[in-house]
Design a protein around this motif. Structure first.
Motif, PDB file in Angstrom:
ATOM      1  N   MET A  44       0.816  -1.215   0.000  1.00 22.88           N
ATOM      2  CA  MET A  44       0.000   0.000   0.000  1.00 22.88           C
ATOM      3  C   MET A  44       0.851   1.267   0.000  1.00 22.88           C
ATOM      4  SD  MET A  44      -3.086  -0.960  -0.301  1.00 22.88           S
ATOM      5  CE  MET A  44      -4.221  -2.318   0.040  1.00 22.88           C
ATOM      6  N   ASP A  45       1.914   1.279   0.774  1.00 20.61           N
ATOM      7  CA  ASP A  45       2.737   2.481   0.843  1.00 20.61           C
ATOM      8  C   ASP A  45       3.352   2.804  -0.524  1.00 20.61           C
ATOM      9  OD1 ASP A  45       4.008   4.430   2.975  1.00 20.61           O
ATOM     10  OD2 ASP A  45       5.618   3.884   1.587  1.00 20.61           O
ATOM     11  N   GLU A  46       3.896   1.795  -1.191  1.00 22.13           N
ATOM     12  CA  GLU A  46       4.493   2.012  -2.507  1.00 22.13           C
ATOM     13  C   GLU A  46       3.428   2.413  -3.525  1.00 22.13           C
ATOM     14  OE1 GLU A  46       7.126   2.256  -5.718  1.00 22.13           O
ATOM     15  OE2 GLU A  46       7.372   2.410  -3.543  1.00 22.13           O
ATOM     16  N   ALA A  47       2.243   1.821  -3.434  1.00 21.57           N
ATOM     17  CA  ALA A  47       1.169   2.168  -4.357  1.00 21.57           C
ATOM     18  C   ALA A  47       0.786   3.638  -4.233  1.00 21.57           C
ATOM     19  CB  ALA A  47      -0.045   1.278  -4.105  1.00 21.57           C
ATOM     20  N   VAL A  48       0.630   4.114  -3.008  1.00 25.38           N
ATOM     21  CA  VAL A  48       0.234   5.508  -2.810  1.00 25.38           C
ATOM     22  C   VAL A  48       1.391   6.452  -3.154  1.00 25.38           C
ATOM     23  CG1 VAL A  48      -0.577   7.192  -1.109  1.00 25.38           C
ATOM     24  CG2 VAL A  48      -1.510   4.867  -1.118  1.00 25.38           C
ATOM     25  N   ARG A  49       2.620   6.014  -2.907  1.00 24.39           N
ATOM     26  CA  ARG A  49       3.765   6.839  -3.314  1.00 24.39           C
ATOM     27  C   ARG A  49       3.762   7.039  -4.828  1.00 24.39           C
ATOM     28  NH1 ARG A  49       8.249   6.894  -5.645  1.00 24.39           N
ATOM     29  NH2 ARG A  49       8.118   4.704  -6.239  1.00 24.39           N
ATOM     30  N   ARG A  50       3.475   5.995  -5.581  1.00 29.93           N
ATOM     31  CA  ARG A  50       3.388   6.118  -7.037  1.00 29.93           C
ATOM     32  C   ARG A  50       2.235   7.023  -7.440  1.00 29.93           C
ATOM     33  NH1 ARG A  50       4.319  -0.176  -9.137  1.00 29.93           N
ATOM     34  NH2 ARG A  50       6.306  -0.528  -8.029  1.00 29.93           N
TER      35      ARG A  50
END
Length: 466
Positions: free
Chosen positions: A454-460
């Protein structure tokens, strides 16, 4: 500058690009064409659809648009088929088809999915499903023709699980929730009739209604669900006799109809002499607290047509749902289902009975509830960290999605395209509205990716926004 001129400019620009490129060449994304021609994303999308219909452009959901491979008399072997006549014979495509295809498109490798309407494979009871189907397949009777309305024991289970006044004989087994919804609209309405819907509402309901020739009229909703005063006004103004509603964890907003509104909503339906189609898709997807009973539980005189699917809480391949209705409405639904596909496959029905009556089913639901809570909270934490302005003011108590409002001026369709370029798949809010959206939105699904992504998804996503 009007939209017609803008559409012509986009079409002519794309025609020049197509003429100069080879088949398979990627064309500019929506956001680039929007900026280049000063056109709205809707206008650009219409221009693209026009060229897709002419066979010049190929749309690949989640990836973009590409120059199509087209026949060329100088290079096509003599006698090769020419299918161009079909474009004229078929006419315009049905509204909503493109959006539904995009909604169901599989993400490309390496992308993180924050969209989709089904559980991630890690959350599905695959072992229990496999064992149930294997047992069913070994029973010769399951391969024989059964009642057209479905197995009695499966209908009885749906009736008990609904906790309503619906009986076993009121239930009809269908091939998934979308099929059940389409059958209901076709059986209870005729082309030209009006269907009232919450605004926003499930994209598949809009597509099914328009495919059946219905006029769709939105009714305002808020975090407490549909507004009863506006529903009564819509019935009075339109003369509608159908209202489609998701009272529990509505898709896409996650809203649940508040207790203080339930009686008023049912009164509006009764006063109009109408049917309420209750899509109880999220009955097994409550995360916080206990789910309220269906509206059908308080329905004495047969105004509610009840729809429940197991696909969302089990697996996409378990295409089993039930419709519940009493009186002449139930008879019409049974007749319509008979014309659709005669009956649902016996082995699938038997496997469903074995699944939902085994001890593994309640264990699965408890595990699922914990897992969905972890994923929802991980997505919320990532939004607070990277995009605090998108954190929803109301956190849904269940379902599969967060509905986030974008800053004014954001083009949600273009943002979804940019996010896909960054490797995260999201879905724009515009298609979930039957009319003009009041603001730009995204639907973010937390059931399709594990918490640690989730963190990487929202960072993207943040990179795409900025």
């Amino acid at each position: 500058m009007n939209d017609g001129n803008a559409a012509d400019r986009v079409i002519q620009d794309l025609l020049r690009l197509v003429a100069a490129a080879t088949p398979g060449t990627r064309l500019p994304p929506v956001r680039e064409l929007t900026a280049r021609h000063g056109a709205s994303p809707v206008t650009v999308a219409e221009a693209v659809r026009h060229l897709v219909a002419r066979g010049l452009i190929e749309a690949r959901p989640g990836r973009g648009t590409f120059v199509a491979a087209r026949p060329d008399d100088r290079h096509t072997p003599e006698g090769a088929p020419d299918l161009a006549w079909q474009t004229v014979a078929l006419g315009a495509r049905r509204p909503g088809e493109d959006e539904m295809q995009a909604l169901l498109a599989l993400p490309r490798p390496g992308a993180i999915a924050l969209t989709g309407g089904y559980l991630d494979a890690q959350l599905q009871p695959a072992a229990a499903l496999g064992a149930a189907l294997a047992r069913a397949a070994r029973q010769p009777a399951t391969w024989q023709r059964g009642p057209v309305e479905g197995r009695e024991d499966l209908r009885a289970w749906f009736a008990r699980a609904a906790g309503t006044q619906l009986r076993t004989d009121d239930m009809i087994i269908c091939s998934g929730g979308q099929a059940a919804l389409s059958t209901t609209l076709r059986a209870l309405a005729t082309p030209g009739d009006t269907l009232l819907v919450e605004s926003p509402t499930y994209l598949g309901a809009l597509a099914a209604a328009r495919a059946n020739g219905l006029r769709v009229v939105p009714v305002p909703a808020d975090p407490d669900g549909v507004r009863p005063d506006q529903l009564a006004a819509a019935f009075a103004r339109t003369g509608a006799r159908l209202f489609y509603c998701q009272p529990l964890h509505a898709n896409p907003t996650g809203a649940t109809l508040a207790a203080h509104r339930r009686a008023a909503v049912m009164a509006a339906v009764r006063d109009a002499g109408a049917f309420l189609i209750e899509d109880d898709y999220a009955r097994d997807l409550t995360i916080d607290g206990e789910a309220p009973p269906p509206l059908a539980a308080d329905d004495v005189n047969g105004h509610v047509v009840y729809l429940r699917s197991l696909t969302k809480s089990a697996a996409p391949g378990l295409r089993v749902a039930a419709l519940g209705a009493r009186g002449p409405a139930g008879a019409r639904l049974r007749a319509a289902r008979l014309l659709d596909d005669l009956f649902v496959a016996g082995p699938l029905q038997q496997a469903t009975v074995e699944l939902v009556t085994a001890p593994a089913w309640p264990r699965h639901l408890r595990t699922l509830r914990t897992a969905l809570r972890a994923r929802r909270d991980a997505l919320l934490a990532a939004l607070r960290r990277h995009l605090p302005e998108l954190v929803p003011t109301t956190v849904p108590g269940g379902g599969l999605h967060l509905w986030v409002t974008l800053p004014d001026g954001t083009v949600d369709v273009a943002l979804a395209d940019a996010a896909a370029t960054e490797g995260v798949v999201v879905f724009p809010g515009r298609p979930w509205y039957a009319a003009e959206p009041p603001a730009p939105h995204l639907r973010l699904t937390y059931a399709a990716a594990p918490p640690d992504q989730m963190d990487e998804a929202v960072r993207r996503l943040a990179t795409a926004i900025r």
